[in-house]
Design a protein around this motif. Structure first.
Motif, PDB file in Angstrom:
ATOM      1  N   ILE A 103       2.642  12.361  -6.111  1.00  0.00           N
ATOM      2  CA  ILE A 103       2.772  11.160  -5.281  1.00  0.00           C
ATOM      3  C   ILE A 103       1.859  11.246  -4.056  1.00  0.00           C
ATOM      4  N   GLU A 104       1.841  12.399  -3.431  1.00  0.00           N
ATOM      5  CA  GLU A 104       1.002  12.577  -2.252  1.00  0.00           C
ATOM      6  C   GLU A 104      -0.473  12.345  -2.593  1.00  0.00           C
ATOM      7  N   ASP A 105      -0.881  12.830  -3.750  1.00  0.00           N
ATOM      8  CA  ASP A 105      -2.284  12.759  -4.135  1.00  0.00           C
ATOM      9  C   ASP A 105      -2.640  11.408  -4.748  1.00  0.00           C
ATOM     10  N   LYS A 106      -1.803  10.921  -5.650  1.00  0.00           N
ATOM     11  CA  LYS A 106      -2.137   9.722  -6.412  1.00  0.00           C
ATOM     12  C   LYS A 106      -1.572   8.446  -5.801  1.00  0.00           C
ATOM     13  N   GLY A 107      -0.509   8.552  -5.012  1.00  0.00           N
ATOM     14  CA  GLY A 107       0.037   7.388  -4.332  1.00  0.00           C
ATOM     15  C   GLY A 107       1.177   6.703  -5.055  1.00  0.00           C
ATOM     16  N   HIS A 120       0.841  -1.186   0.000  1.00  0.00           N
ATOM     17  CA  HIS A 120       0.000   0.000   0.000  1.00  0.00           C
ATOM     18  C   HIS A 120       0.882   1.244   0.000  1.00  0.00           C
ATOM     19  N   PRO A 121       0.706   2.151  -0.966  1.00  0.00           N
ATOM     20  CA  PRO A 121       1.487   3.393  -0.964  1.00  0.00           C
ATOM     21  C   PRO A 121       1.256   4.180   0.325  1.00  0.00           C
ATOM     22  N   TYR A 122       2.312   4.811   0.819  1.00  0.00           N
ATOM     23  CA  TYR A 122       2.220   5.486   2.112  1.00  0.00           C
ATOM     24  C   TYR A 122       1.157   6.579   2.121  1.00  0.00           C
ATOM     25  N   SER A 123       0.992   7.278   0.998  1.00  0.00           N
ATOM     26  CA  SER A 123       0.039   8.389   0.966  1.00  0.00           C
ATOM     27  C   SER A 123      -1.367   7.966   0.545  1.00  0.00           C
ATOM     28  N   ARG A 124      -1.492   6.726   0.067  1.00  0.00           N
ATOM     29  CA  ARG A 124      -2.794   6.216  -0.362  1.00  0.00           C
ATOM     30  C   ARG A 124      -2.967   4.785   0.126  1.00  0.00           C
ATOM     31  N   PRO A 125      -3.167   4.604   1.433  1.00  0.00           N
ATOM     32  CA  PRO A 125      -3.299   3.241   1.969  1.00  0.00           C
ATOM     33  C   PRO A 125      -4.525   2.509   1.454  1.00  0.00           C
TER      34      PRO A 125
END
Length: 521
Positions: free
Chosen positions: A400-404, A309-314
């Motif tokens: 990255i923060e938004d899309k993951g 799971h991406p850190y910004s989009r679990p």
């Protein structure tokens, strides 16, 4: 006036701009079944548009170059697009296309290969052999009305036998594991070249189906004997191996040993895992060991850091690559078939957990489409913890923060995997949201990739208009991309993946060609 006459007329007049042809927005219709029918018809018309561009400017060569109305022969010049398009044309009941292909296939001379490129055992099997065998099953089955004569399927069968017989020498290795790059003129290959997991592990379905059709076990025996080296793998001593069920990628033809411990659910490995459960669907009695290995691979993938799971989009889940038991947080469009594959396993085994996991993977893959300017997912991407991106450009950080994830290869090669998994998700759940997502994705593909006389791969899904056209229309767009976009909307199709509790009467090869399962023969 017939559709192809209209299309050819406007092509010749040079007043037609394919890129401007948007698909209809039918979302305002209140009848969900009417919406689906209209969408299916629009996909069929897009298929026929692409076919007639190919037929006009490239047939019987392998591929259309749609920007300049030329052609290429990347698959040995045997008409890859024509053979790949057959099963989709049959399902869509596009009679003119079916008739043209059936008249053409008996004329192919598999002894003559255009160009100096070797013959790929893998690509030739899944495209040509798979396309012809599927044509036999469909035309001897629910689509008999599309044939002019029983000789049509006899001719397909004979050509399939001719082609497989021509490729048999690939298995003449010390282990019986086949070489992939074949010199047809000399009937030779380079034994020092390793073969790939997907190559050796993605032949069983086609070669076994051929054996069953002609009642000659030799074809099936070749692939199933080679499969034993994959089901019971050997690695160098003292090597940290991948988790149970998972494999390395490259295999020594002489020893049968894996030469590495790196792998994934994407390129080079994907269809090995895909075929484990599909061979069980084909015959659950004789291929139960394949299913057992598939379940091990699923467990190892779902219970370790590979299920990431991406850190910004679990909320998102991607299947990472691996090096032994270490996750490499990279994935690709090709790996997006896994969602549908896990769902298929859940349907066959009556396991709702597998279906749920497959839905999660599928919805995460469609998120890559929603993240780009074109609405199409990229070829490859990566993700990581936030420390990795501390020195990156601020704009990239925001993406990255938004899309993951961060796009590592922004191209799109007309690939079908996300549409494929959406189809399986719909068959498992009946949830119309998957039809809507598929339609949205296909409209995006039509908007950015339709050009000239067909569809072209594009260079950058996150650039206006998709960057630029590569001027190449893959044959698998006909076999898979159009097919899955159509099937999810076409409730009345005579061929479908079975829903929960239904018997599976068809299984699709990795090129999207449907075969009858054994208990339906």
């Amino acid at each position: 006036m017939r559709l192809h006459d209209i299309l050819i007329g406007v092509l010749v007049s040079c007043t037609f701009s394919a890129s401007s042809q948007s698909l209809p927005d039918v979302s305002g219709d209140n009848d969900i079944h009417a919406i689906s029918r209209k969408r299916a018809q629009a996909v069929k018309e897009a298929f026929e548009f692409a076919w007639h561009g190919y037929h006009t400017f490239a047939f019987p060569n392998d591929e259309l170059l749609p920007v300049n109305n030329s052609y290429s022969n990347s698959r040995n010049g045997w008409g890859a697009t024509a053979v790949d398009a057959l099963s989709t044309a049959i399902l869509m009941e596009s009679q003119d296309v079916v008739t043209t292909i059936l008249e053409y296939i008996p004329t192919i001379d598999f002894n003559v290969s255009k160009g100096n490129a070797p013959v790929s055992l893998f690509e030739t099997t899944i495209r040509y052999l798979g396309g012809m065998l599927s044509g036999v099953d469909l035309l001897d089955g629910p689509y008999q009305h599309l044939t002019q004569s029983p000789n049509d399927t006899i001719a397909l069968t004979l050509q399939a036998v001719n082609l497989a017989s021509k490729m048999e020498f690939a298995f003449d290795t010390p282990t019986g594991i086949p070489a992939n790059n074949l010199d047809f003129k000399k009937e030779s290959f380079d034994l020092s070249q390793s073969t790939g997991l997907a190559v050796a592990g993605s032949l069983d379905l086609e070669w076994t189906r051929l054996s069953d059709l002609v009642q000659v076990p030799d074809f099936a025996n070749l692939t199933q004997d080679a499969e034993q080296y994959l089901l019971y793998p050997k690695y160098e001593s003292n090597t940290i191996q991948p988790y149970p069920g998972l494999r390395g990628t490259n295999i020594d033809l002489s020893t049968g040993e894996f030469l590495d411990v790196m792998g994934g659910w994407g390129s080079g490995d994907d269809s090995y895992y895909e075929y484990l459960i599909k061979m069980f669907v084909y015959d659950p009695v004789n291929f139960s060991a394949y299913k057992d290995e598939w379940l091990k691979a699923i467990h190892s993938s779902a219970s370790t850091e590979i299920f990431s799971h991406p850190y910004s989009r679990p909320d998102l889940t991607f299947l990472s690559n691996w090096d032994a038991q270490n996750a490499i947080l990279r994935s690709s469009h090709l790996a997006c078939f896994a969602g549908g594959n896990w769902i298929l396993g859940g349907l066959v085994l009556g396991n709702q957990t597998l279906i749920d996991l497959g839905q999660n993977l599928t919805e995460s893959c469609i998120s890559t489409y929603n993240a780009t300017l074109t609405g199409i997912g990229p070829e490859a991407w990566k993700w990581e913890d936030e420390n990795l991106f501390e020195d990156e450009d601020e704009v990239v950080d925001m993406f990255i923060e938004d899309k993951g994830f961060n796009i590592t290869d922004p191209s799109y090669d007309l690939r079908p995997e996300v549409l494929e998994s959406l189809y399986y998700a719909y068959r498992a759940t009946g949830d119309s949201k998957y039809q809507d997502l598929s339609w949205k994705a296909f409209r995006a593909i039509n908007a950015s990739c339709r050009t000239g006389s067909g569809f072209s791969a594009i260079t950058n899904v996150n650039a206006p208009h998709g960057g630029s056209f590569t001027n190449f229309q893959e044959s698998f767009m006909f076999a898979e991309t159009f097919k899955y976009a159509w099937l999810i909307q076409a409730e009345d199709s005579k061929v479908h993946v079975g829903k929960m509790g239904e018997e599976q009467t068809w299984v699709f090869n990795t090129e999207g060609h449907p075969f009858k399962v054994r208990n339906q023969q």
